[in-house]
Design a protein around this motif. Structure first.
Motif, short mmCIF file in Angstrom:
data_model
loop_
_atom_site.label_atom_id
_atom_site.label_comp_id
_atom_site.label_asym_id
_atom_site.label_seq_id
_atom_site.Cartn_x
_atom_site.Cartn_y
_atom_site.Cartn_z
N LYS A 77 0.85 -1.19 0.00
CA LYS A 77 0.00 0.00 0.00
C LYS A 77 0.89 1.25 0.00
O LYS A 77 1.87 1.33 0.72
CB LYS A 77 -0.90 0.01 1.23
N GLY A 78 0.53 2.19 -0.84
CA GLY A 78 1.29 3.44 -0.91
C GLY A 78 2.29 3.47 -2.04
O GLY A 78 2.88 4.50 -2.32
N VAL A 79 2.51 2.34 -2.68
CA VAL A 79 3.44 2.32 -3.81
C VAL A 79 2.77 3.06 -4.96
O VAL A 79 1.63 2.79 -5.31
CB VAL A 79 3.78 0.87 -4.22
N LEU A 80 3.49 4.01 -5.55
CA LEU A 80 2.90 4.83 -6.60
C LEU A 80 2.69 4.04 -7.88
O LEU A 80 1.64 4.11 -8.50
CB LEU A 80 3.80 6.05 -6.87
N LEU A 81 3.65 3.26 -8.28
CA LEU A 81 3.54 2.49 -9.52
C LEU A 81 4.17 1.12 -9.29
O LEU A 81 5.31 1.02 -8.87
CB LEU A 81 4.26 3.24 -10.65
N GLY A 82 3.41 0.07 -9.56
CA GLY A 82 3.89 -1.28 -9.34
C GLY A 82 4.93 -1.72 -10.36
O GLY A 82 5.11 -1.10 -11.40
N SER A 83 5.60 -2.81 -10.08
CA SER A 83 6.67 -3.29 -10.96
C SER A 83 6.13 -3.75 -12.31
O SER A 83 6.79 -3.56 -13.33
CB SER A 83 7.45 -4.41 -10.29
N VAL A 84 4.92 -4.34 -12.34
CA VAL A 84 4.34 -4.77 -13.62
C VAL A 84 4.05 -3.55 -14.49
O VAL A 84 4.40 -3.51 -15.67
CB VAL A 84 3.08 -5.63 -13.41
N SER A 85 3.42 -2.54 -13.91
CA SER A 85 3.11 -1.31 -14.66
C SER A 85 4.39 -0.68 -15.19
O SER A 85 4.45 -0.26 -16.35
CB SER A 85 2.39 -0.30 -13.77
N THR A 86 5.40 -0.61 -14.35
CA THR A 86 6.67 -0.01 -14.75
C THR A 86 7.29 -0.78 -15.92
O THR A 86 7.75 -0.18 -16.89
CB THR A 86 7.65 0.01 -13.55
N LYS A 87 7.30 -2.10 -15.85
CA LYS A 87 7.86 -2.91 -16.94
C LYS A 87 7.09 -2.73 -18.24
O LYS A 87 7.68 -2.61 -19.31
CB LYS A 87 7.86 -4.40 -16.56
N VAL A 88 5.75 -2.71 -18.15
CA VAL A 88 4.94 -2.56 -19.35
C VAL A 88 5.22 -1.22 -20.01
O VAL A 88 5.44 -1.13 -21.22
CB VAL A 88 3.43 -2.74 -19.04
N ILE A 89 5.23 -0.15 -19.22
CA ILE A 89 5.49 1.18 -19.76
C ILE A 89 6.86 1.24 -20.42
O ILE A 89 7.02 1.81 -21.50
CB ILE A 89 5.38 2.25 -18.66
N ALA A 90 7.86 0.66 -19.77
CA ALA A 90 9.23 0.73 -20.26
C ALA A 90 9.47 -0.08 -21.52
O ALA A 90 10.38 0.23 -22.30
CB ALA A 90 10.20 0.27 -19.17
N GLN A 91 8.65 -1.12 -21.76
CA GLN A 91 8.96 -2.05 -22.83
C GLN A 91 7.99 -2.02 -24.00
O GLN A 91 8.03 -2.92 -24.84
CB GLN A 91 9.04 -3.47 -22.27
N THR A 92 7.12 -1.03 -24.08
CA THR A 92 6.17 -1.00 -25.18
C THR A 92 6.11 0.35 -25.85
O THR A 92 6.43 1.37 -25.22
CB THR A 92 4.75 -1.42 -24.72
N GLU A 93 5.70 0.34 -27.09
CA GLU A 93 5.44 1.58 -27.82
C GLU A 93 3.95 1.85 -27.88
O GLU A 93 3.52 2.89 -28.36
CB GLU A 93 6.02 1.47 -29.23
N ILE A 94 3.15 0.90 -27.40
CA ILE A 94 1.70 1.05 -27.35
C ILE A 94 1.38 2.05 -26.23
O ILE A 94 1.96 1.95 -25.15
CB ILE A 94 1.02 -0.31 -27.07
N PRO A 95 0.47 2.98 -26.45
CA PRO A 95 0.09 3.88 -25.35
C PRO A 95 -0.44 3.09 -24.17
O PRO A 95 -1.15 2.10 -24.33
CB PRO A 95 -1.01 4.75 -25.98
N VAL A 96 -0.10 3.55 -22.96
CA VAL A 96 -0.52 2.88 -21.73
C VAL A 96 -1.20 3.92 -20.84
O VAL A 96 -0.67 4.99 -20.62
CB VAL A 96 0.68 2.27 -20.98
N THR A 97 -2.38 3.57 -20.33
CA THR A 97 -3.08 4.42 -19.36
C THR A 97 -3.06 3.68 -18.03
O THR A 97 -3.49 2.54 -17.95
CB THR A 97 -4.53 4.69 -19.80
N ILE A 98 -2.54 4.36 -17.03
CA ILE A 98 -2.45 3.79 -15.69
C ILE A 98 -3.52 4.43 -14.81
O ILE A 98 -3.63 5.64 -14.74
CB ILE A 98 -1.05 4.04 -15.06
N ILE A 99 -4.30 3.60 -14.15
CA ILE A 99 -5.39 4.06 -13.28
C ILE A 99 -4.97 3.85 -11.82
O ILE A 99 -4.48 2.79 -11.46
CB ILE A 99 -6.69 3.28 -13.56
N ARG A 100 -5.19 4.90 -11.02
CA ARG A 100 -4.89 4.81 -9.57
C ARG A 100 -6.16 4.68 -8.80
O ARG A 100 -7.19 5.07 -9.14
CB ARG A 100 -4.15 6.05 -9.10
#
Length: 136
Positions: A113-136
């Motif tokens: 709890k309190g983590v701003l961005l999880g490791s899965v989200s971070t990996k997906v953003i870093a490794q794709t050219e597809i737009p990514v929308t992150i919901i909090r």
């Protein structure tokens, strides 16, 4: 759209449905659940059928939550379930299906709890050219 049964993935699911409805030509939503593979040696101990049943039950539980959330949305929904490392599987499915936008929660059920961005989200953003929308 990735789901894991968490409250955040539920919010992301509702956002994806709302976004899909806003297009002139109705869009569709692919709902993906990725289950982690069993630890090495587990299949040998309990058998392949038990592993398949375990993954089936996990997929059904999480996707049933998604079905309920989308029941009134009147959008086209395709359910996909895979077993593998989560971020890599999300990326592989998105590429294979030519997904236009990945929508996912900022962190899933295993996040602290309190983590701003999880490791899965971070990996997906870093490794794709597809737009990514992150919901909090």
């Amino acid at each position: 759209m990735t789901v894991d049964g968490s409250d955040i993935s539920g919010r992301a699911l509702k956002f994806a449905a709302k976004l899909s409805k806003q297009f002139v030509k109705a869009g569709s939503v692919t709902v993906l659940h990725v289950d982690l593979p069993a630890f090495p040696g587990v299949q040998r101990k309990i058998g392949a059928e038990a592993i398949r049943a375990y993954h089936h039950d996990n997929h059904e539980h999480v996707l049933s939550i998604a079905r309920k959330a989308l029941a009134r949305s009147r959008i086209e929904v395709e359910e996909v379930h895979e077993v593998g490392e989560v971020a890599e599987t999300i990326l592989a499915v998105a590429r294979k299906r030519k997904i236009d936008l990945i929508v996912m929660g900022s962190h899933g059920r295993s996040a602290v709890k309190g983590v701003l961005l999880g490791s899965v989200s971070t990996k997906v953003i870093a490794q794709t050219e597809i737009p990514v929308t992150i919901i909090r």
